[in-house]
Design a protein around this motif. Sequence first.
Motif, mmCIF file in Angstrom:
data_model
loop_
_atom_site.group_PDB
_atom_site.id
_atom_site.type_symbol
_atom_site.label_atom_id
_atom_site.label_comp_id
_atom_site.label_asym_id
_atom_site.label_seq_id
_atom_site.Cartn_x
_atom_site.Cartn_y
_atom_site.Cartn_z
ATOM 1 N N THR A 33 -6.435 0.537 -3.328
ATOM 2 C CA THR A 33 -5.746 1.024 -2.137
ATOM 3 C C THR A 33 -5.945 -0.001 -1.030
ATOM 4 O OG1 THR A 33 -6.095 3.336 -2.740
ATOM 5 C CG2 THR A 33 -5.575 2.872 -0.438
ATOM 6 N N ILE A 34 -4.841 -0.525 -0.488
ATOM 7 C CA ILE A 34 -4.895 -1.595 0.503
ATOM 8 C C ILE A 34 -4.330 -1.069 1.823
ATOM 9 C CG2 ILE A 34 -4.077 -3.901 1.102
ATOM 10 C CD1 ILE A 34 -4.027 -4.508 -1.890
ATOM 11 N N ALA A 35 -5.172 -1.037 2.842
ATOM 12 C CA ALA A 35 -4.753 -0.532 4.155
ATOM 13 C C ALA A 35 -3.813 -1.509 4.836
ATOM 14 C CB ALA A 35 -5.979 -0.288 5.024
ATOM 15 N N LEU A 36 -2.779 -0.975 5.468
ATOM 16 C CA LEU A 36 -1.852 -1.790 6.244
ATOM 17 C C LEU A 36 -2.414 -1.989 7.649
ATOM 18 C CD1 LEU A 36 1.524 -0.131 5.164
ATOM 19 C CD2 LEU A 36 0.595 -2.317 4.379
ATOM 20 N N SER A 37 -2.363 -3.234 8.115
ATOM 21 C CA SER A 37 -2.873 -3.559 9.450
ATOM 22 C C SER A 37 -1.862 -4.465 10.157
ATOM 23 C CB SER A 37 -4.235 -4.254 9.344
ATOM 24 O OG SER A 37 -4.116 -5.470 8.612
ATOM 25 N N GLY A 38 -2.191 -4.870 11.372
ATOM 26 C CA GLY A 38 -1.303 -5.769 12.090
ATOM 27 C C GLY A 38 -0.209 -5.038 12.840
ATOM 28 N N ASP A 39 1.023 -5.554 12.767
ATOM 29 C CA ASP A 39 2.129 -5.018 13.563
ATOM 30 C C ASP A 39 2.549 -3.606 13.143
ATOM 31 O OD1 ASP A 39 2.195 -7.381 14.948
ATOM 32 O OD2 ASP A 39 3.962 -8.185 13.932
ATOM 33 N N TYR A 40 2.347 -3.262 11.891
ATOM 34 C CA TYR A 40 2.762 -1.945 11.403
ATOM 35 C C TYR A 40 1.958 -0.854 12.088
ATOM 36 C CZ TYR A 40 3.281 1.985 8.135
ATOM 37 O OH TYR A 40 3.515 3.212 7.572
ATOM 38 N N GLN A 41 2.664 0.129 12.650
ATOM 39 C CA GLN A 41 2.033 1.279 13.288
ATOM 40 C C GLN A 41 2.537 2.551 12.614
ATOM 41 O OE1 GLN A 41 -0.364 1.070 15.879
ATOM 42 N NE2 GLN A 41 -0.281 -1.089 15.231
ATOM 43 N N HIS A 42 1.624 3.282 12.006
ATOM 44 C CA HIS A 42 1.989 4.480 11.253
ATOM 45 C C HIS A 42 2.325 5.621 12.205
ATOM 46 C CE1 HIS A 42 2.040 6.593 7.405
ATOM 47 N NE2 HIS A 42 1.481 7.628 8.007
ATOM 48 N N VAL A 43 3.405 6.349 11.900
ATOM 49 C CA VAL A 43 3.837 7.488 12.712
ATOM 50 C C VAL A 43 3.524 8.765 11.929
ATOM 51 C CG1 VAL A 43 5.755 8.588 13.909
ATOM 52 C CG2 VAL A 43 5.695 6.086 13.688
ATOM 53 N N PRO A 44 2.700 9.669 12.461
ATOM 54 C CA PRO A 44 2.331 10.879 11.713
ATOM 55 C C PRO A 44 3.513 11.803 11.466
ATOM 56 C CG PRO A 44 0.829 10.474 13.558
ATOM 57 C CD PRO A 44 1.998 9.570 13.752
ATOM 58 N N ASP A 45 3.449 12.498 10.336
ATOM 59 C CA ASP A 45 4.335 13.619 10.011
ATOM 60 C C ASP A 45 5.790 13.235 9.751
ATOM 61 O OD1 ASP A 45 2.130 15.376 10.383
ATOM 62 O OD2 ASP A 45 2.521 15.405 12.540
ATOM 63 N N VAL A 46 6.061 11.949 9.531
ATOM 64 C CA VAL A 46 7.409 11.510 9.160
ATOM 65 C C VAL A 46 7.276 10.461 8.061
ATOM 66 C CG1 VAL A 46 8.451 11.966 11.424
ATOM 67 C CG2 VAL A 46 7.427 9.728 10.956
ATOM 68 N N ASN A 47 8.394 10.077 7.470
ATOM 69 C CA ASN A 47 8.368 9.033 6.446
ATOM 70 C C ASN A 47 8.286 7.662 7.094
ATOM 71 O OD1 ASN A 47 8.363 10.689 4.235
ATOM 72 N ND2 ASN A 47 10.563 10.601 3.901
ATOM 73 N N ASN A 48 7.350 6.872 6.654
ATOM 74 C CA ASN A 48 7.097 5.546 7.201
ATOM 75 C C ASN A 48 7.471 4.478 6.183
ATOM 76 O OD1 ASN A 48 5.535 5.770 9.992
ATOM 77 N ND2 ASN A 48 4.880 7.495 8.711
ATOM 78 N N ALA A 49 6.480 3.778 5.610
ATOM 79 C CA ALA A 49 6.780 2.734 4.626
ATOM 80 C C ALA A 49 7.563 3.328 3.466
ATOM 81 C CB ALA A 49 5.483 2.102 4.127
ATOM 82 N N ASN A 50 8.695 2.715 3.170
ATOM 83 C CA ASN A 50 9.599 3.269 2.164
ATOM 84 C C ASN A 50 9.896 2.192 1.126
ATOM 85 O OD1 ASN A 50 11.682 4.569 0.752
ATOM 86 N ND2 ASN A 50 12.407 5.633 2.572
ATOM 87 N N GLY A 51 11.061 1.533 1.213
ATOM 88 C CA GLY A 51 11.421 0.515 0.234
ATOM 89 C C GLY A 51 10.504 -0.690 0.302
ATOM 90 N N ILE A 52 10.339 -1.352 -0.853
ATOM 91 C CA ILE A 52 9.452 -2.513 -0.948
ATOM 92 C C ILE A 52 10.082 -3.560 -1.845
ATOM 93 C CG2 ILE A 52 8.141 -1.458 -2.843
ATOM 94 C CD1 ILE A 52 5.624 -2.856 -1.681
ATOM 95 N N ALA A 53 9.891 -4.820 -1.504
ATOM 96 C CA ALA A 53 10.430 -5.941 -2.283
ATOM 97 C C ALA A 53 9.513 -7.138 -2.096
ATOM 98 C CB ALA A 53 11.854 -6.279 -1.834
ATOM 99 N N LEU A 54 9.732 -8.180 -2.893
ATOM 100 C CA LEU A 54 9.053 -9.445 -2.697
ATOM 101 C C LEU A 54 9.844 -10.301 -1.720
ATOM 102 C CD1 LEU A 54 8.105 -10.423 -6.367
ATOM 103 C CD2 LEU A 54 6.618 -9.419 -4.639
ATOM 104 N N THR A 55 9.152 -11.142 -0.959
ATOM 105 C CA THR A 55 9.835 -12.117 -0.120
ATOM 106 C C THR A 55 10.595 -13.099 -1.016
ATOM 107 O OG1 THR A 55 7.850 -13.500 -0.106
ATOM 108 C CG2 THR A 55 8.128 -11.967 1.730
ATOM 109 N N PRO A 56 11.621 -13.774 -0.490
ATOM 110 C CA PRO A 56 12.375 -14.715 -1.329
ATOM 111 C C PRO A 56 11.506 -15.759 -2.018
ATOM 112 C CG PRO A 56 13.598 -14.275 0.674
ATOM 113 C CD PRO A 56 12.256 -13.599 0.836
ATOM 114 N N ASP A 57 10.431 -16.209 -1.361
ATOM 115 C CA ASP A 57 9.566 -17.204 -1.996
ATOM 116 C C ASP A 57 8.517 -16.581 -2.915
ATOM 117 O OD1 ASP A 57 7.635 -16.182 -0.262
ATOM 118 O OD2 ASP A 57 7.596 -17.940 1.041
ATOM 119 N N GLY A 58 8.471 -15.264 -2.975
ATOM 120 C CA GLY A 58 7.564 -14.573 -3.871
ATOM 121 C C GLY A 58 6.120 -14.546 -3.437
ATOM 122 N N ASN A 59 5.819 -14.982 -2.219
ATOM 123 C CA ASN A 59 4.438 -15.113 -1.777
ATOM 124 C C ASN A 59 3.915 -13.917 -1.000
ATOM 125 O OD1 ASN A 59 4.154 -17.662 -2.922
ATOM 126 N ND2 ASN A 59 4.961 -18.681 -1.096
#
Length: 311
Positions: A170-196
């Motif tokens: 389990t990896i905690a999200l930090s930095g610019d991402y700010q979690h909003v309670p009681d709603v859907n937050n992080a949803n779709g996920i993909a790799l960056t074009p360079d794969g890094n």
Amino acid sequence: MPRLVRRLTAVLSVPALMLGLVSTSASAQTTDFPTRFELPNGFQPEGIAIAGGTAYFGSRLDGDIYAADLKTGEGKVITEGPGTGSLGLKVDNRGRLFVAGAAGGNGRVIDTRTGAVLASYTFTTTAPTFVNDVIVSKDAAWFTDSRKPVLYKVPLGRYGQLPAQSAVQTIALSGDYQHVPDVNNANGIALTPDGNALIIVQSSTGSLFRVDARTGATRKIDIGSAVMTNGDGILVIGTTLYVVQNRLNKIAVLSLDPSATTGQLVREITSTDFDVPTTAAAFGSRLYLPNARFTTPPAPDTQYWVTAVQR
């Protein structure tokens, strides 16, 4: 709803590429393929993955997985769900379907050839949770949780071996991402074009983030004044990012730099056949999207369908 809904007339080969990338070498001879086909009544689709000419769909009702031939639109349920939803889906080059388990707080891996469950992983037993989407890289499967500020990592062995439960991270999200309670937050996920690194869309804010896969540190992707309102499934092909904006009935098309630090909205794709599309997968020159119909009360006889559009 009967488990066997239609006869699957063809089961084609798995795709040549993995890493969350889409094979665009599929035959361009899709002009005679249907641009719309029906899913079982009452199915309540959410996720889609395509391997060769077969599309796989997950039911948010009970987790069933339905496979359909893109050439005919005919299909069947290949494996029954656990009673909780199956949301985001991805297929790797071994014919394994990775499934995000919604409010079950879990994920599982299914053999697309047999329908057998190859592995199941419990990510959390603490509510609230909503495991929403998944992407597969060369060494791991990554799952979002829309109700927790974390990603779940399922590391893969040297030859793609599926790990034991104890290896899940389990990896905690930090930095610019700010979690909003009681709603859907992080949803779709993909790799960056360079794969890094990883890209996630936050449904509650319409923001896109670049995520360091090692640390969980996030940086908001600069897309100018554009906002990905109702962002759901996302798909990267080359340096193009497709963001499905479900209740807006459109797909935002953005051009990214290879590392996905900046991007620009270049156009939008719409269709009169859309009724709250949620996720997208590519085959040839088309995108295929299931219509979740969130604004229609679900019932056993509610109709659901798939829409194909030019990408």
